[in-house]
Structure formats: C-alpha cells, structure tokens
Scaffold this motif. Structure first.
Motif, PDB file in Angstrom:
ATOM      1  N   ALA A  44       0.839  -1.201   0.000  1.00  0.00           N
ATOM      2  CA  ALA A  44       0.000   0.000   0.000  1.00  0.00           C
ATOM      3  C   ALA A  44       0.877   1.256   0.000  1.00  0.00           C
ATOM      4  CB  ALA A  44      -0.924  -0.015   1.210  1.00  0.00           C
ATOM      5  N   GLU A  47       2.314   2.097  -3.395  1.00  0.00           N
ATOM      6  CA  GLU A  47       1.364   2.823  -4.255  1.00  0.00           C
ATOM      7  C   GLU A  47       1.297   4.297  -3.846  1.00  0.00           C
ATOM      8  OE1 GLU A  47       0.067   1.519  -6.947  1.00  0.00           O
ATOM      9  OE2 GLU A  47       1.171  -0.295  -6.435  1.00  0.00           O
ATOM     10  N   LEU A  48       1.329   4.517  -2.529  1.00  0.00           N
ATOM     11  CA  LEU A  48       1.303   5.897  -2.031  1.00  0.00           C
ATOM     12  C   LEU A  48       2.519   6.686  -2.546  1.00  0.00           C
ATOM     13  CD1 LEU A  48       0.447   7.032   1.542  1.00  0.00           C
ATOM     14  CD2 LEU A  48       2.585   7.736   0.546  1.00  0.00           C
ATOM     15  N   ARG A  63      -4.778   7.237  -0.162  1.00  0.00           N
ATOM     16  CA  ARG A  63      -4.084   5.989   0.237  1.00  0.00           C
ATOM     17  C   ARG A  63      -3.643   6.058   1.695  1.00  0.00           C
ATOM     18  NH1 ARG A  63      -3.505   2.866  -4.216  1.00  0.00           N
ATOM     19  NH2 ARG A  63      -3.303   3.952  -6.207  1.00  0.00           N
ATOM     20  N   THR A  66      -6.524   5.148   3.902  1.00  0.00           N
ATOM     21  CA  THR A  66      -6.755   3.701   3.977  1.00  0.00           C
ATOM     22  C   THR A  66      -5.753   3.038   4.919  1.00  0.00           C
ATOM     23  OG1 THR A  66      -7.379   3.864   1.663  1.00  0.00           O
ATOM     24  CG2 THR A  66      -7.051   1.645   2.518  1.00  0.00           C
TER      25      THR A  66
END
Ligand code: ASP
Ligand code: MG
Length: 418
Positions: A44, A47-48, A63, A66
């Motif tokens: 994750a 992706e951030l 992100r 989340t």
C-alpha cells in the motif's frame, strides 16, 4: 540472546498481534524482536509513494487514509480508551508521515521510496511494542535506523557491519530490559537518513542482528509449519522438512524456492547460528531448523518457476557454439542484468530459461546482431531435487516437456505453461 522475526502476516490484525504476544510471553529471554509492516502495508505504501512522486497529492492522501484506517482498526482491537498514553509514539509517527506528504518530493524516487515505505515498519513496531507493554511484557522500542548502518544505496542498501556491530552492542545491552522491539527491513546512513534493504528484507535484518550480537539462535515465525518440500498452493501434498543445511537452503533458494530471503543465510552461517522457521499458528510445532550439519533431505523437493521464457540462440555466421560465442553471450546477459535460470548448449544452439519480467527487450536487441533468436513464451521451469523416476512420472506425465536437464541431484523440466 536470541532474535525472533515476525513477518507481515503475523501482525495482520488485532488477533494476530495478540497471538504474537502469547508467543513472545513463552519465549526465552533476552530477545530482540524484529517486526515487519502489518499485513500488506508495504504494498500500500509503494502505491502511495508513486502517487506522491507523481504529484498526485489527492491520490496519496486517500491511500494514507486507507493505511491509517487499517492501523486504527487493529489498535481498537488491542487497546482500551484508557491506554492513550501508550499510543503517543504511534500518533507522533502518523503525524510525521502526514507532514512528509505536505512537502514536495525531491527528484530521487528511490530516496523518497525509503523515506515513506519505512513507515510501515515504524507504525507496526510502535503498536506491537505498546501492546506488549500493556500485557506486562516490558520492552524497549529501538529505532533500527540508528543502529543498523548502511550506505546510501536506497532500496537496496549495503550494511556497514563494523559500525552496526558496535552500535547494536551498545544498544541491546539487556540490563533494564530483557526484550527489545525493532523494525525489520530498515537501516540508516551515517547521516541518519532512512534506507531499506530490499523487499522482504526483514529476515535479513534478523540475521544481521543475530550475527553482530552472536545470538544463540534466530527464529522466523511464518504462517506455514516450517520449510516445505513444495509450495502447498501448487502441490497440495507438500510435506515439511525437519532440518536443512545452510548450503542446501541456498541451493533451494537459487532454484526459486521462496523459503527465506536469500541474503539471510550467510550472516548466520558465518557464525554458525541456527535458523528456526516456525509456525505462528501453532508455536508448539517443531518447525524446520537450518544449520551447518544436516542429513540429506529424505524426500524430493519440487520448485516450480512460472512465467518463464525459453530463449534459443544460434550464431548468424553458422559457427558452432564455441567458447568465444559463449563468452560473448554470457557477457551480454550480465551487461543487461538478466539472470539465467537454466542453461543448455549444443553444437549449434544456446538455450536458456529466464524470468519473463526482466529487462529482456534491450538484451534481445543486443543478441540479434550476432544470433538468430527464437523463443517459447509462457513456459514453466520445474526443478525436482532428489528426484526418483516415480516422482518424475507423476509430476511430468501430463505435461508437454520442451526441454530437460537431469543431473545426479536435480531433474529439471521446461514445461509448456499450464
Ligand atoms: N515489509 C517489507 C516487505 O513487505 C519487509 C518484509 O516484510 O520483510 O517487503
Ligand atoms: Mg512484508
């Protein structure tokens, strides 16, 4: 002293952290506990970083939300409202992650990657350390960036062993505390800039600490009962191997078995420190031990590498595959950083199996000047170590075999994709 490493799956939710605490309670002390990011947090955060680096602040913020929600859910399953003081360091950590995103990124992606992705381990260890303290398991949180010193090769940093040994020796002193909690995967440069050791690097961190602290043993806690003779998702009848030598484990990793991060073994082998791979699902199971001396593995081991490309080269000038050609070809593979998983030669052909994802395009261009290049796409490479004719018949009989290589210990097959 001993070192224990807990990977992402062993801290993926509140129950997992409670289970970790039970394991830590039952362990011999003194211990250093190395913890990875919770669940899939590293993915994750990757992706951030991409969003942040590309200037997509909205994307990065969503992100972040989340990631924060995910950790908050774990926290609410672990702590009462009265425990707020325990969570001060965790909250400070979240705040500094939020602050980072308010600043413009530099132009160095790998640097930015390490500064942000490292929060996975910082957050997880703050939660684990606070929870263990709340359970009466008194421990000290250690910032591994201060003691595991590396160069500044971001995302693949190299350890400064001498300095690391000195600093860890001064930090893990086991007087007031018999238990330390620290981050896997991270390091720090001399000027205290955060680095990372490469994906899945927390096993390696445990081995580094084990080496410099002369640990009695290192234990890696996993969601499998130990090292198996095959990937159970592919071969449902996989069995556990009780003990393996360092050399054998390195061989298995080389053929593609995802047993343990490959860099982990050398630091342990050098000091003859045994490595235990145990199940966090049932801590009483004996697991697998990796050490210097070990009996030959009594069962065949199956290693399947998917997504392979079989490349066949023949010289354009109709010469044979001679030493000159070989050295030219291998030079090109090395220049383009393409790893060869299997190699065969004959008078007129040079054949290799390689991972499809690697930088093949530029290599192909280089090869085409001298060789006729043919390939089979979407093949699989099956290695059976300690094979018997019976297991070969069983595992290969319904498959199309494109190529094979059989030696005393290994039978290897290039198979048409299934
Ligand atoms: N959290 C890092 C990763 O997922 C390091 C590790 O888990 O070993 O790659
Ligand atoms: Mg992980």
């Amino acid at each position: 002293m001993q070192v224990s490493k807990f990977g992402g799956a062993s801290v993926k939710d509140a129950n997992a952290v409670k289970n970790l605490s039970k394991i830590v309670e039952s362990m011999d002390k003194p211990q250093v506990i190395v913890v990875s990011a919770m669940g899939k947090t590293t993915n994750a955060l990757e992706e951030l970083v991409k969003d942040y680096f590309q200037g997509n602040i909205k994307g990065a913020e969503s992100r972040l939300k989340t990631i924060k929600d995910f950790h908050d859910t774990i926290i609410s399953g672990l702590f009462d409202d009265s425990d707020t003081s325990l969570l001060i360091p965790y909250n400070a950590c979240i705040k500094s992650l939020e602050d980072r995103l308010k600043h413009q990124p530099s132009m160095h992606f790998d640097y930015e990657y390490d500064q942000l992705v490292s929060f996975g381990e910082l957050l997880s260890t703050q939660i684990v350390s606070a929870f263990l303290n709340s359970q009466g398991l008194k421990n000290k949180w250690v910032d591994v960036r201060q003691v595991l010193k590396t160069d500044d090769l971001y995302r693949d940093a190299n350890v400064n062993w001498e300095l690391t040994a000195q600093l860890m020796g001064e930090t893990f002193v086991f007087d007031e505390y018999q238990l330390y909690v620290t981050q896997g995967f991270l390091g720090g440069t001399l000027s205290n800039i955060c680095t990372t050791l490469g994906r899945e690097g927390s096993d390696y961190t445990a081995a580094i600490i084990g080496n410099v602290m002369n640990a009695e043993k290192v234990t890696v806690w996993k969601d499998v009962p130990g090292i198996l003779n095959a990937d159970p998702r592919i071969f449902p009848d996989a069995e556990k191997i009780d003990s393996l030598s360092y050399a054998e484990t390195i061989e298995l990793a080389y053929y593609g078995a995802q047993v343990i991060h490959p860099k982990t073994l050398k630091p342990l082998q050098n000091k003859q420190i045994p490595l235990y791979v145990k199940s966090f699902v049932d801590m009483n199971l004996p697991g697998t031990v990796i050490r210097q001396e070990s009996q030959r593995i009594p069962i065949p081991v199956f290693i399947l590498k998917k997504d392979q490309l079989l490349l066949t080269l023949s010289p354009l000038d109709f010469s044979f595959i001679t030493e000159d050609n070989l050295s030219n070809i291998l030079g090109l593979f090395s220049q383009h950083h393409v790893r060869i998983n299997l190699l065969q030669t004959s008078a007129l052909n040079f054949t290799v199996c390689v991972d499809r994802k690697e930088h093949l395009q530029s290599l192909m261009e280089g090869l085409k000047d001298f060789y006729n290049v043919r390939y089979n796409d979407q093949v699989e490479l099956l290695t059976i170590r300690y094979y018997t004719q019976q297991v070969i018949d069983e595992k290969v009989k319904n498959r199309v075999v494109i190529d094979s290589q059989v030696t005393r210990k290994n039978a290897r097959f290039v198979l048409q994709g299934s």
